[in-house]
Design a protein around this motif. Structure first.
Motif, PDB file in Angstrom:
ATOM      1  N   ALA A 153       0.808  -1.224   0.000  1.00  0.00           N
ATOM      2  CA  ALA A 153       0.000   0.000   0.000  1.00  0.00           C
ATOM      3  C   ALA A 153       0.837   1.269   0.000  1.00  0.00           C
ATOM      4  CB  ALA A 153      -0.936   0.009   1.214  1.00  0.00           C
ATOM      5  N   MET A 154       2.167   1.151   0.002  1.00  0.00           N
ATOM      6  CA  MET A 154       3.007   2.343   0.084  1.00  0.00           C
ATOM      7  C   MET A 154       3.100   3.106  -1.225  1.00  0.00           C
ATOM      8  SD  MET A 154       6.175   1.328   2.588  1.00  0.00           S
ATOM      9  CE  MET A 154       5.871   1.081   4.343  1.00  0.00           C
ATOM     10  N   ASP A 155       2.642   2.516  -2.319  1.00  0.00           N
ATOM     11  CA  ASP A 155       2.664   3.193  -3.614  1.00  0.00           C
ATOM     12  C   ASP A 155       1.331   3.847  -3.951  1.00  0.00           C
ATOM     13  OD1 ASP A 155       5.293   2.375  -3.972  1.00  0.00           O
ATOM     14  OD2 ASP A 155       4.699   0.512  -4.962  1.00  0.00           O
ATOM     15  N   SER A 156       0.368   3.776  -3.063  1.00  0.00           N
ATOM     16  CA  SER A 156      -0.959   4.310  -3.339  1.00  0.00           C
ATOM     17  C   SER A 156      -1.005   5.814  -3.033  1.00  0.00           C
ATOM     18  CB  SER A 156      -2.006   3.582  -2.491  1.00  0.00           C
ATOM     19  OG  SER A 156      -1.754   3.778  -1.112  1.00  0.00           O
ATOM     20  N   PRO A 157      -1.930   6.550  -3.651  1.00  0.00           N
ATOM     21  CA  PRO A 157      -2.067   7.987  -3.340  1.00  0.00           C
ATOM     22  C   PRO A 157      -2.470   8.231  -1.894  1.00  0.00           C
ATOM     23  CG  PRO A 157      -3.165   7.427  -5.410  1.00  0.00           C
ATOM     24  CD  PRO A 157      -2.785   6.135  -4.772  1.00  0.00           C
ATOM     25  N   GLN A 158      -3.222   7.306  -1.285  1.00  0.00           N
ATOM     26  CA  GLN A 158      -3.611   7.485   0.108  1.00  0.00           C
ATOM     27  C   GLN A 158      -2.389   7.505   1.019  1.00  0.00           C
ATOM     28  OE1 GLN A 158      -4.905   5.330  -1.986  1.00  0.00           O
ATOM     29  NE2 GLN A 158      -7.088   5.828  -2.164  1.00  0.00           N
ATOM     30  N   PHE A 159      -1.374   6.700   0.699  1.00  0.00           N
ATOM     31  CA  PHE A 159      -0.172   6.678   1.527  1.00  0.00           C
ATOM     32  C   PHE A 159       0.568   8.010   1.446  1.00  0.00           C
ATOM     33  CE2 PHE A 159       4.402   5.817   1.988  1.00  0.00           C
ATOM     34  CZ  PHE A 159       4.405   5.335   3.275  1.00  0.00           C
ATOM     35  N   ARG A 160       0.627   8.601   0.265  1.00  0.00           N
ATOM     36  CA  ARG A 160       1.297   9.901   0.131  1.00  0.00           C
ATOM     37  C   ARG A 160       0.539  10.982   0.884  1.00  0.00           C
ATOM     38  NH1 ARG A 160       2.218   7.709  -5.115  1.00  0.00           N
ATOM     39  NH2 ARG A 160       0.302   8.666  -5.916  1.00  0.00           N
TER      40      ARG A 160
END
Length: 229
Positions: free
Chosen positions: A96-103
């Motif tokens: 999940a670290m590549d998702s927009p939510q993580f950013r």
């Protein structure tokens, strides 16, 4: 119910009470519920580290009081930033670290401490102390969560698996057993349905199943079926 929804009315009530204490103690405002003028004066005169609990950064005059309030605000921001950074970077699954939510979550680790810096100068010292102790408690809960209840697939989850593996090896070594080694799980071979009931079917039915069976089995049933044709 989220903890933030529970803390919001408590903070609002504490802020309003501490803000009203000086006026109530001076007799310029109505008493707050059961807090009369005498009790308001006693509470308002309480001090911690030389700062009265109803004072804020803008109302104190001594440099020592400014330093104490500044240190309290800095510790609040540090605890909040450390807690959010650990949850985001250590307790988030790597997928999940590549998702927009993580950013977006990474930005919150800097936004909320900045709000603390702005609001910390206007809040009474008693509210700052409540907020600081609450952040310390939440930080301790975060450390316990990362150690014993991490999210699967996260960095904290991998560290917990390694600790469990080492603990199991130490237990087996103390018992005289060989060390447990991680091994890749063998893929499961699915047996064909045509070989599931060979013993309960007639030779003619078995021959028909042999002609329609398209995948070999692991126990040699397919070869036996072919030999019966």
């Amino acid at each position: 119910m989220p903890a933030s929804l529970i803390q919001a009315p408590i903070l609002c009530s504490l802020f309003y009470t501490l803000q009203s204490l000086p006026a109530s103690a001076a007799g310029n405002a109505e008493p707050l519920s059961g807090i009369d003028r005498v009790m308001a004066g006693d509470i308002e005169s309480l001090s911690i580290f030389g700062v009265r609990i109803a004072d804020s950064f803008g109302t104190v005059v001594s440099p020592q009081s400014h330093v104490v309030i500044g240190v309290a605000v800095a510790l609040m921001c540090l605890m909040l930033f450390a807690m959010q950074w650990l949850l985001i970077h250590r307790n988030t699954p790597k997928d999940a670290m590549d998702s927009p939510q993580f950013r977006t979550q990474k930005l919150t680790a800097f936004v909320f401490p900045a709000i603390y810096v702005v609001s910390g100068g206007t809040l009474p010292f008693g509210v700052l102390l409540y907020w600081l102790t609450n952040n310390l408690w939440n930080f301790g809960q975060t450390l316990c969560q990362l150690r014993w209840f991490p999210a699967p697939g996260s960095e904290a989850g991998e560290r917990k698996a390694e600790r469990d593996h080492e603990r199991e090896n130490r237990r087996r070594a103390a018992s005289g057993l060989p060390s447990w080694k991680k091994s890749a799980r063998r893929p499961r071979v699915r047996r064909p349905t045509c070989a599931a009931s060979v013993k309960s079917r007639s030779p003619a039915a078995i021959a028909d199943s042999a002609r329609t069976c398209s995948s070999p089995s692991v126990d040699g049933t397919w070869e036996r079926l072919r030999g019966m044709r």
